[in-house]
Design an enzyme around this catalytic site. Structure first.
Site, mmCIF file in Angstrom:
data_model
loop_
_atom_site.group_PDB
_atom_site.id
_atom_site.type_symbol
_atom_site.label_atom_id
_atom_site.label_comp_id
_atom_site.label_asym_id
_atom_site.label_seq_id
_atom_site.Cartn_x
_atom_site.Cartn_y
_atom_site.Cartn_z
ATOM 1 N N VAL A 1 1.013 -0.208 5.975
ATOM 2 C CA VAL A 1 0.340 -0.214 7.270
ATOM 3 C C VAL A 1 1.194 -1.069 8.210
ATOM 4 O O VAL A 1 1.888 -1.974 7.738
ATOM 5 C CB VAL A 1 -1.103 -0.796 7.167
ATOM 6 C CG1 VAL A 1 -2.053 0.222 6.604
ATOM 7 C CG2 VAL A 1 -1.144 -2.116 6.402
ATOM 8 N N CYS B 1 -3.346 -7.726 8.071
ATOM 9 C CA CYS B 1 -1.908 -7.400 8.130
ATOM 10 C C CYS B 1 -1.403 -7.762 9.526
ATOM 11 O O CYS B 1 -1.851 -7.190 10.520
ATOM 12 C CB CYS B 1 -1.700 -5.910 7.862
ATOM 13 S SG CYS B 1 -0.041 -5.359 8.325
ATOM 14 N N SER C 1 5.774 -1.242 12.688
ATOM 15 C CA SER C 1 5.100 -1.797 13.867
ATOM 16 C C SER C 1 6.004 -1.891 15.091
ATOM 17 O O SER C 1 5.559 -1.627 16.211
ATOM 18 C CB SER C 1 4.499 -3.167 13.537
ATOM 19 O OG SER C 1 5.506 -4.086 13.202
HETATM 20 N N1 LIG Z 1 8.264 -3.450 8.774
HETATM 21 C C1 LIG Z 1 6.897 -3.015 8.616
HETATM 22 C C2 LIG Z 1 6.213 -3.934 7.614
HETATM 23 C C3 LIG Z 1 4.785 -3.515 7.337
HETATM 24 C C4 LIG Z 1 4.221 -4.238 6.129
HETATM 25 O O1 LIG Z 1 4.908 -5.038 5.469
HETATM 26 N N2 LIG Z 1 2.936 -3.958 5.832
HETATM 27 C C5 LIG Z 1 2.326 -4.513 4.647
HETATM 28 C C6 LIG Z 1 0.965 -5.132 4.959
HETATM 29 S S1 LIG Z 1 1.122 -6.477 6.129
HETATM 30 C C7 LIG Z 1 2.080 -3.409 3.644
HETATM 31 O O2 LIG Z 1 1.538 -2.372 3.992
HETATM 32 N N3 LIG Z 1 2.468 -3.641 2.378
HETATM 33 C C8 LIG Z 1 2.334 -2.674 1.328
HETATM 34 C C9 LIG Z 1 1.453 -3.149 0.201
HETATM 35 O O3 LIG Z 1 0.789 -4.190 0.330
HETATM 36 O O4 LIG Z 1 1.420 -2.447 -0.808
HETATM 37 C C10 LIG Z 1 6.201 -3.012 9.968
HETATM 38 O O5 LIG Z 1 6.600 -3.779 10.855
HETATM 39 O O6 LIG Z 1 5.254 -2.239 10.162
#
Ligand SMILES: N[C@@H](CCC(=O)N[C@@H](CS)C(=O)NCC(=O)O)C(=O)O
Length: 223
Positions: free
Chosen positions: A50, A10, A64
């Site tokens: 995450v 990620c 993040s």
């Molecule tokens: N805006 C968030 C985006 C985080 C994000 O998109 N994380 C993804 C993994 S890279 C996630 O957990 N997706 C949920 C899933 O796959 O169910 C940040 O910057 O932390």
């Protein structure tokens, strides 16, 4: 002890891991597969994404950028956002560029289609048009990095900032699957070599996901 819930592939988790390492802050790691939507994890972050940082004392922080800016404000050394307001705006513009535009145009099409769909046992097949579009879009981004670093060592000036961390976090995920055309982008490659050789990058280079081995050059500082 502070804890980080993250996934090795990620890019947003990688951003936070790099900031923690630059600031030499220790933390316990929990590898989370967010697509499994564990109720205990969703209780920490209602978005069930995450990264999540649980601070000493138990407060859970999510997103993040919110986490990285909190860390930069709470632990000043080394500063990853400049002191001057206009310089901060430029760093934040570039963080937005890589978190939103690069992620949307490149990371989702390559990592998302080729690897995350498989890991998450999605029933959808990889979308070959999205993969082709991402392979084509990555060149413009690498040219942009080359252009930005023609005059300075780092993306927003002469020292490492949150902009370099956001960009390297995305690119390191693509590099893990061997899809960065470094040989056609020498400026971007020189910049990445500088970032990759920092001690804060070591933990990322040691990542090894079962069933998804990185190519040999991934951990090589002289790639
Ligand atoms: N805006 C968030 C985006 C985080 C994000 O998109 N994380 C993804 C993994 S890279 C996630 O957990 N997706 C949920 C899933 O796959 O169910 C940040 O910057 O932390």
């Amino acid at each position: 002890m502070r804890s980080l819930y993250h996934h090795p592939l990620c890019p947003f988790s990688r951003k936070v891991r790099l900031v923690l390492a630059e600031k030499k802050l220790e933390f316990d790691e929990h590898v989370e597969r967010p697509w499994e939507c564990r109720p205990e994890f969703a209780a920490l972050n209602p978005a069930a994404e995450v990264p999540v940082l649980v601070e000493e004392g138990g407060t859970a922080l999510a997103d993040s950028t919110a986490i990285c800016e909190y860390l930069d404000e709470a632990f000043r050394e080394p500063p990853l956002l400049p002191a001057e307001p206009m310089a901060r705006a430029e760093v934040r513009r570039l963080v937005g560029w890589f978190d939103a535009k690069f992620h949307h145009e490149v990371t989702r099409g390559l990592l998302g289609e080729k690897v995350i769909k498989r890991l998450s046992q999605s029933r959808a097949e990889p979308d070959s048009r999205a993969i082709r579009a991402a392979f084509s879009a990555i060149h413009e981004h690498l040219d942009y990095i080359g252009w930005l670093t023609e005059r300075h060592s780092f993306l927003a000036g002469s020292s490492l900032s949150m902009a370099d961390i956001a960009a390297a976090a995305q690119l390191s995920c693509i590099d893990y699957i061997g899809d960065v055309p470094w040989d056609r982008h020498h400026g971007a490659k020189d910049w990445y070599a500088r970032v990759k050789s920092r001690p804060s990058f070591r933990a990322l280079l040691a990542d090894h996901l079962p069933g998804v081995p990185p190519p040999r050059h991934y951990a090589d500082l002289d790639f």
